[in-house]
Write a protein that holds these residues in place. Structure first.
Motif, short mmCIF file in Angstrom:
data_model
loop_
_atom_site.label_atom_id
_atom_site.label_comp_id
_atom_site.label_asym_id
_atom_site.label_seq_id
_atom_site.Cartn_x
_atom_site.Cartn_y
_atom_site.Cartn_z
N SER A 101 41.50 46.34 37.27
CA SER A 101 42.55 45.58 37.98
C SER A 101 43.36 44.74 37.00
N PRO A 102 44.61 44.42 37.35
CA PRO A 102 45.43 43.58 36.47
C PRO A 102 44.77 42.24 36.17
N GLU A 103 44.07 41.67 37.15
CA GLU A 103 43.39 40.38 36.94
C GLU A 103 42.28 40.53 35.92
N ASP A 104 41.46 41.60 36.05
CA ASP A 104 40.37 41.82 35.10
C ASP A 104 40.91 42.13 33.71
N LYS A 105 42.01 42.89 33.67
CA LYS A 105 42.63 43.20 32.37
C LYS A 105 43.07 41.92 31.68
N GLU A 106 43.69 41.03 32.42
CA GLU A 106 44.14 39.76 31.85
C GLU A 106 42.96 38.94 31.34
N ASP A 107 41.87 38.92 32.12
CA ASP A 107 40.68 38.18 31.70
C ASP A 107 40.05 38.81 30.45
N LYS A 110 42.10 37.81 27.46
CA LYS A 110 41.84 36.41 27.12
C LYS A 110 40.49 36.27 26.41
#
Length: 199
Positions: A101-107, A110
């Motif tokens: 997911s985009p959220e997991d990718k961003e995390d 980071k």
């Protein structure tokens, strides 16, 4: 005048040791593991991408770089290849499964930036990069409550030792040794130097 206040979120973001990516396990791939059939078969990518990951990963590891991967359901859903250069660690090759997911990718990104920051800190390098972006620096700062925690632990050890030894001098000496040990561990912490953090 610059605003030196730090929000609760900014304070959280400065801590080095906390979990960022939920539901994934961060793996560090060794030279031995990367050449194994198990590693290749666990990559959740097509054969061409698997071979590219293998070639780039082995090259990085042979030059003292690091290969990070995130595992979910016994499959490696993303791989980050960090190369060691003369004065920096840099990640120029990332492989992220389309189902992440985009959220997991961003995390994940980071988290990898944090890992690169730590690599540079321990190697005493000035900077590192993630896909061309300079990662935040790590610095060591004093922990105000470190001495109090160390004192409580040392008192606990001293009281625990007295019934065993029946020697108050030995118990006090044990407590002092424990205080020195725990104070050295707790008197400082590593933080990321992020924008908006108070100096």
């Amino acid at each position: 005048m610059a605003n030196t206040s730090v929000t609760k979120q900014q304070k959280k973001d400065t801590w080095i040791h906390y979990q960022i990516v939920k539901n994934y396990d961060l793996k560090t791939i060794s030279k031995r593991n990367i050449a194994s059939r198990t590693f290749i078969e666990s990559l959740d990518f097509d054969d061409k991408t698997r071979q590219r990951i293998l070639a780039l990963g082995q090259s990085a590891l042979l030059n003292n770089g690091v290969v990070f991967a995130y595992e979910k359901g016994k499959l490696l859903r993303s791989v980050f290849i960090v190369e060691k250069h003369e004065k920096s660690f840099d990640c120029d090759f990332t492989f992220i499964d389309g189902d992440v997911s985009p959220e997991d990718k961003e995390d994940m990104e980071k988290d990898i930036m944090r890992q690169i920051a730590l690599l540079n800190y321990y190697a005493k390098f000035e900077k590192g990069t993630y896909l061309g972006r300079i990662v935040p620096k790590v610095q060591k700062v004093k922990r105000p409550s470190g001495w109090a925690i160390a004192l409580l632990i040392s008192i606990g050890f001293a009281f625990a030792m007295y019934p065993v030894t029946k020697n108050i001098g030995f118990s006090i000496a044990t407590g002092l040794c424990q205080f020195a040990l725990w104070y050295s561990l707790l008197n400082s912490k590593l933080v990321l130097q992020t924008d908006g953090e108070s100096k």
